[in-house]
Enzyme design. Structure first.
Site, PDB file in Angstrom:
ATOM      1  N   ASP A   9       1.070  -1.150  -0.212  1.00 57.76           N
ATOM      2  CA  ASP A   9      -0.016  -0.048  -0.171  1.00 57.76           C
ATOM      3  C   ASP A   9       0.870   1.451  -0.022  1.00 57.76           C
ATOM      4  O   ASP A   9       2.049   1.110   0.281  1.00 57.76           O
ATOM      5  CB  ASP A   9      -0.784   0.120   1.252  1.00 57.76           C
ATOM      6  N   SER A  10       0.386   2.342  -0.256  1.00 61.15           N
ATOM      7  CA  SER A  10       1.238   3.564  -0.080  1.00 61.15           C
ATOM      8  C   SER A  10       1.171   3.916   1.380  1.00 61.15           C
ATOM      9  O   SER A  10       2.260   4.679   1.418  1.00 61.15           O
ATOM     10  CB  SER A  10       0.189   4.926  -0.541  1.00 61.15           C
ATOM     11  N   TYR A  41      -0.843   8.751  -2.634  1.00 63.41           N
ATOM     12  CA  TYR A  41      -0.577   8.163  -4.039  1.00 63.41           C
ATOM     13  C   TYR A  41      -2.210   8.909  -4.633  1.00 63.41           C
ATOM     14  O   TYR A  41      -2.113   9.132  -5.902  1.00 63.41           O
ATOM     15  CB  TYR A  41      -0.920   6.862  -4.269  1.00 63.41           C
ATOM     16  N   GLY A  42      -3.036   9.166  -4.052  1.00 66.66           N
ATOM     17  CA  GLY A  42      -4.407   9.680  -4.486  1.00 66.66           C
ATOM     18  C   GLY A  42      -4.257  10.685  -5.477  1.00 66.66           C
ATOM     19  O   GLY A  42      -4.876  10.886  -6.466  1.00 66.66           O
ATOM     20  N   CYS A  72      -4.177  -1.412  -1.909  1.00 64.40           N
ATOM     21  CA  CYS A  72      -4.317   0.164  -2.306  1.00 64.40           C
ATOM     22  C   CYS A  72      -5.407   0.164  -3.483  1.00 64.40           C
ATOM     23  O   CYS A  72      -5.010  -0.416  -4.656  1.00 64.40           O
ATOM     24  CB  CYS A  72      -3.167   0.721  -2.515  1.00 64.40           C
ATOM     25  N   ASN A  73      -6.454   0.868  -3.407  1.00 72.12           N
ATOM     26  CA  ASN A  73      -7.380   0.981  -4.342  1.00 72.12           C
ATOM     27  C   ASN A  73      -6.809   1.842  -5.554  1.00 72.12           C
ATOM     28  O   ASN A  73      -7.016   1.468  -6.849  1.00 72.12           O
ATOM     29  CB  ASN A  73      -8.767   1.778  -3.805  1.00 72.12           C
ATOM     30  N   THR A  74      -6.079   2.935  -5.042  1.00 68.22           N
ATOM     31  CA  THR A  74      -5.442   3.766  -6.239  1.00 68.22           C
ATOM     32  C   THR A  74      -4.647   3.031  -7.016  1.00 68.22           C
ATOM     33  O   THR A  74      -4.614   3.370  -8.406  1.00 68.22           O
ATOM     34  CB  THR A  74      -4.624   4.883  -5.340  1.00 68.22           C
ATOM     35  N   GLU A 151      -2.367   8.791   8.140  1.00 66.15           N
ATOM     36  CA  GLU A 151      -1.032   8.645   8.017  1.00 66.15           C
ATOM     37  C   GLU A 151      -0.397   9.179   9.311  1.00 66.15           C
ATOM     38  O   GLU A 151       0.633   9.021   9.889  1.00 66.15           O
ATOM     39  CB  GLU A 151      -0.337   9.149   6.979  1.00 66.15           C
ATOM     40  N   CYS A 183     -11.061   3.056  -0.073  1.00 65.19           N
ATOM     41  CA  CYS A 183      -9.672   3.278   0.086  1.00 65.19           C
ATOM     42  C   CYS A 183      -9.299   2.604   1.285  1.00 65.19           C
ATOM     43  O   CYS A 183     -10.057   2.608   2.068  1.00 65.19           O
ATOM     44  CB  CYS A 183      -9.301   4.708   0.164  1.00 65.19           C
ATOM     45  N   THR A 184      -8.103   1.813   1.268  1.00 61.25           N
ATOM     46  CA  THR A 184      -7.862   0.816   2.374  1.00 61.25           C
ATOM     47  C   THR A 184      -7.558   1.745   3.669  1.00 61.25           C
ATOM     48  O   THR A 184      -7.606   1.098   4.656  1.00 61.25           O
ATOM     49  CB  THR A 184      -6.675  -0.010   2.083  1.00 61.25           C
ATOM     50  N   HIS A 185      -7.236   3.187   3.580  1.00 57.48           N
ATOM     51  CA  HIS A 185      -7.168   3.942   4.734  1.00 57.48           C
ATOM     52  C   HIS A 185      -8.539   4.168   5.705  1.00 57.48           C
ATOM     53  O   HIS A 185      -8.405   4.581   6.709  1.00 57.48           O
ATOM     54  CB  HIS A 185      -6.320   5.203   4.417  1.00 57.48           C
TER      55      HIS A 185
HETATM   56  N1  DGL Z   1      -4.616   3.398   0.811  1.00 52.53           N
HETATM   57  C1  DGL Z   1      -4.688   3.539  -0.700  1.00 52.53           C
HETATM   58  C2  DGL Z   1      -5.801   3.489  -1.295  1.00 52.53           C
HETATM   59  O1  DGL Z   1      -6.600   2.350  -1.122  1.00 52.53           O
HETATM   60  C3  DGL Z   1      -3.766   4.967  -1.162  1.00 52.53           C
HETATM   61  C4  DGL Z   1      -4.257   6.249  -0.362  1.00 52.53           C
HETATM   62  C5  DGL Z   1      -3.220   7.182  -1.005  1.00 52.53           C
HETATM   63  O2  DGL Z   1      -2.154   7.100  -0.715  1.00 52.53           O
HETATM   64  O3  DGL Z   1      -3.859   8.102  -1.309  1.00 52.53           O
HETATM   65  O4  DGL Z   1      -6.401   4.024  -2.369  1.00 52.53           O
END
Ligand code: DGL
Length: 269
Positions: A9-10, A41-42, A72-74, A151, A183-185
């Site tokens: 993931d990011s 990453y978004g 990570c979805n992105t 984060e 988003c996994t966050h």
């Molecule tokens: N956790 C990530 C996701 O699911 C990335 C979030 C990010 O870095 O912007 O998209």
């Protein structure tokens, strides 16, 4: 030597998937990489996210994983096919599992998706949802404020509550019955998101369904771990490890024995 499952993931977001894998598949060894140096990453262009994902995967393959999980979805939205084409082990993302879980749970077909700018811009969830059911109504919203707060370990402050109200408060007017945390966050903010959306909206995290998919693939390939020994997981992050370590311990601590965990900061990029 037990072959690990590599999860990336990011940053700390993929820990939400890792925790579910640990719960459902306690014998599996996990190698986790959080790119905390380059998160989020978004907002980044797709080509950059593809490049970063390739770099991390190149790093992780040295551990001989039996599977790569892009948690990570992105990165899933823009890099899944690219990574699949480069490897001959299974590579899975989190978008199809999330979409499947939402379609399975929604009764009205009014589904919301929240995610990073990159994920929402890609339209990947709408596509995945419509492939499963062409009649669903999908309302999407990018929430760029959330990942930096997570984060920083800032899950419940007034600042975070305000950010959640400001970003998704308007979605209450769409009569959704299901909201995908795309988003996994975002599972770190589940209490606040639930407070804003109300109890009538089901919140879907892809972690659970992704872990089930991992289990099914490993089962079909005859690659589920059988040893009696509990695995020793390894965690890597590209940035300063203090916050990552503290969040990982909060999130995973009660679920697993954390010791010994090897913390290393690889040089990449
Ligand atoms: N956790 C990530 C996701 O699911 C990335 C979030 C990010 O870095 O912007 O998209």
């Amino acid at each position: 030597m037990q072959q690990p499952i590599a999860i990336l993931d990011s940053g700390v977001g993929g820990l939400t998937v890792a925790r579910e894998v640990m719960r459902q598949l306690p014998r599996e060894k996990i190698i986790y990489f959080g790119d905390t140096e380059r998160t989020p990453y978004g907002p980044r262009p797709a080509e950059e996210v593809v490049r970063f994902t390739r770099e991390i995967v190149d790093y992780l393959v040295q551990f001989g994983p039996k599977m790569i999980v892009i948690a990570c979805n992105t990165a899933t939205a823009v890099a899944l096919e690219d990574i699949r084409s480069r490897l001959n082990i299974p590579v899975i993302g989190v978008i199809n599992p999330g979409a499947r879980a939402a379609i399975g749970r929604s009764t009205t077909g009014q589904i919301g998706v929240i995610g990073t700018e990159g994920t929402i811009r890609s339209g990947a969830y709408e596509q995945a949802l419509r492939q499963l059911n062409p009649h669903v109504r999908v309302i999407s919203e990018a929430c760029p404020l959330f990942v930096p707060l997570v984060e920083q370990g800032n899950f419940r402050s007034n600042e975070t509550r305000e950010a959640v109200y400001q970003s998704i408060g308007h979605m209450r007017s769409y009569s959704l019955d299901t909201l995908i945390l795309g988003c996994t966050h975002y599972p770190f903010l589940v209490d606040l998101i639930s407070e804003v959306m109300g109890p009538q909206v089901m919140l879907i995290s892809s972690a659970d369904e992704t872990a089930r998919e991992i289990s099914a693939i490993l089962h079909n390939e005859g690659k589920l771990s059988r040893g009696d020994e509990l695995p020793v997981h390894q965690f890597f992050c590209s940035g300063q490890p203090t916050m990552f370590k503290s969040i990982a311990q909060q999130w995973l601590g009660e679920q697993i024995e954390l010791t010994p965990v090897v913390w290393q900061v690889p040089k990449i990029g």
